[in-house]
Enzyme design. Structure first.
Site, mmCIF file in Angstrom:
data_model
loop_
_atom_site.group_PDB
_atom_site.id
_atom_site.type_symbol
_atom_site.label_atom_id
_atom_site.label_comp_id
_atom_site.label_asym_id
_atom_site.label_seq_id
_atom_site.Cartn_x
_atom_site.Cartn_y
_atom_site.Cartn_z
ATOM 1 N N HIS A 63 -1.011 47.604 -2.941
ATOM 2 C CA HIS A 63 -1.585 46.355 -3.431
ATOM 3 C C HIS A 63 -1.668 45.308 -2.329
ATOM 4 O O HIS A 63 -0.800 45.243 -1.470
ATOM 5 C CB HIS A 63 -0.721 45.774 -4.557
ATOM 6 C CG HIS A 63 -0.541 46.703 -5.705
ATOM 7 N ND1 HIS A 63 0.607 46.721 -6.449
ATOM 8 C CD2 HIS A 63 -1.350 47.639 -6.246
ATOM 9 C CE1 HIS A 63 0.501 47.626 -7.417
ATOM 10 N NE2 HIS A 63 -0.684 48.208 -7.305
ATOM 11 N N LYS A 72 5.253 37.942 0.994
ATOM 12 C CA LYS A 72 6.340 38.172 0.047
ATOM 13 C C LYS A 72 7.580 38.720 0.727
ATOM 14 O O LYS A 72 7.514 39.319 1.794
ATOM 15 C CB LYS A 72 5.899 39.085 -1.085
ATOM 16 C CG LYS A 72 5.338 40.413 -0.676
ATOM 17 C CD LYS A 72 4.805 41.149 -1.903
ATOM 18 C CE LYS A 72 3.610 41.989 -1.559
ATOM 19 N NZ LYS A 72 2.954 42.531 -2.707
ATOM 20 N N TYR A 132 10.810 40.649 -5.918
ATOM 21 C CA TYR A 132 9.784 40.073 -5.057
ATOM 22 C C TYR A 132 9.925 38.556 -5.077
ATOM 23 O O TYR A 132 10.109 37.966 -6.140
ATOM 24 C CB TYR A 132 8.369 40.360 -5.581
ATOM 25 C CG TYR A 132 8.106 41.776 -5.984
ATOM 26 C CD1 TYR A 132 7.411 42.619 -5.139
ATOM 27 C CD2 TYR A 132 8.517 42.269 -7.220
ATOM 28 C CE1 TYR A 132 7.134 43.920 -5.515
ATOM 29 C CE2 TYR A 132 8.248 43.557 -7.599
ATOM 30 C CZ TYR A 132 7.552 44.374 -6.746
ATOM 31 O OH TYR A 132 7.282 45.664 -7.114
ATOM 32 N N ASP A 168 -3.703 51.854 -10.311
ATOM 33 C CA ASP A 168 -3.291 52.529 -9.083
ATOM 34 C C ASP A 168 -3.876 53.942 -9.015
ATOM 35 O O ASP A 168 -4.302 54.390 -7.960
ATOM 36 C CB ASP A 168 -1.775 52.585 -8.966
ATOM 37 C CG ASP A 168 -1.154 51.221 -8.703
ATOM 38 O OD1 ASP A 168 -1.893 50.258 -8.424
ATOM 39 O OD2 ASP A 168 0.084 51.120 -8.788
#
Length: 183
Positions: A63, A72, A132, A168
């Site tokens: 992603h 991140k 995250y 995905d």
């Protein structure tokens, strides 16, 4: 806690804490604003925390976000994951490099992933919780997904994939995703 540059991905860092263990278990500082600041990152830039739980073999990714991208901090707080970063910043000296890491609850290491890099991981344990810390609010309209098994990337995932999201599973190749990201 120490910060180490990731040579394969310009601007990426691995933050490794020093857990204190005794007969009760361990205590570990997993985030330190001063250490983040010491490598030139703004600790106040992160605006959202999220967590995912995955079973062994689950694969999430690859992603990234279009537009300004998304930086991140990623950490496996429980279990173990095989973590992957792909540098997709055209102006980066490490453009198209792939770096892999094993993140686990044993080390509590945190990986900083710069904006413009794709990210994915596979759970290696029966349960793996991945945390995250993201620098922008999520906007699903900016989501870009790349096929985890794209032959150009040739990522050697350690386990057979047991599950993944429809998004995905149906992700386009790297070449197609890059064109989508551009416009």
């Amino acid at each position: 806690m120490r910060a180490t540059e990731v040579p394969a991905i310009a601007g990426a860092y691995l933050f490794e804490p020093t857990p204190y263990a005794d007969e009760r278990g361990f205590f570990s500082r997993t985030y330190d604003a001063d250490v983040v600041r010491s490598v030139g990152l703004d600790p106040h830039a992160f605006v959202q925390d999220s967590v995912s739980r995955s079973a062994r073999g689950v694969l999430r990714g690859l992603h990234l976000r279009s537009g300004a991208g998304e930086a991140k901090l990623v950490r496996c707080s429980y279990g173990k994951v095989f973590d992957v970063v792909v540098d997709l910043r055209p102006d980066s000296p490490t453009y198209r490099n792939v770096a892999t890491f094993e993140l686990s609850d044993e080390t509590q290491a945190t990986l900083y992933i710069p904006a413009g890099c794709a990210h994915g991981f596979q759970a290696l344990t029966a349960t793996a919780d991945t945390s995250y810390r993201i620098d922008r609010p999520h906007d699903p309209a900016e989501d870009v997904t790349i096929a985890f098994d794209d032959p150009e990337l040739a990522i050697a995932w350690p386990l057979p994939v047991t599950s993944m999201s429809p998004r995905d599973r149906e992700a386009p190749s790297l070449a197609v995703a890059l064109k989508q990201r551009e416009g």
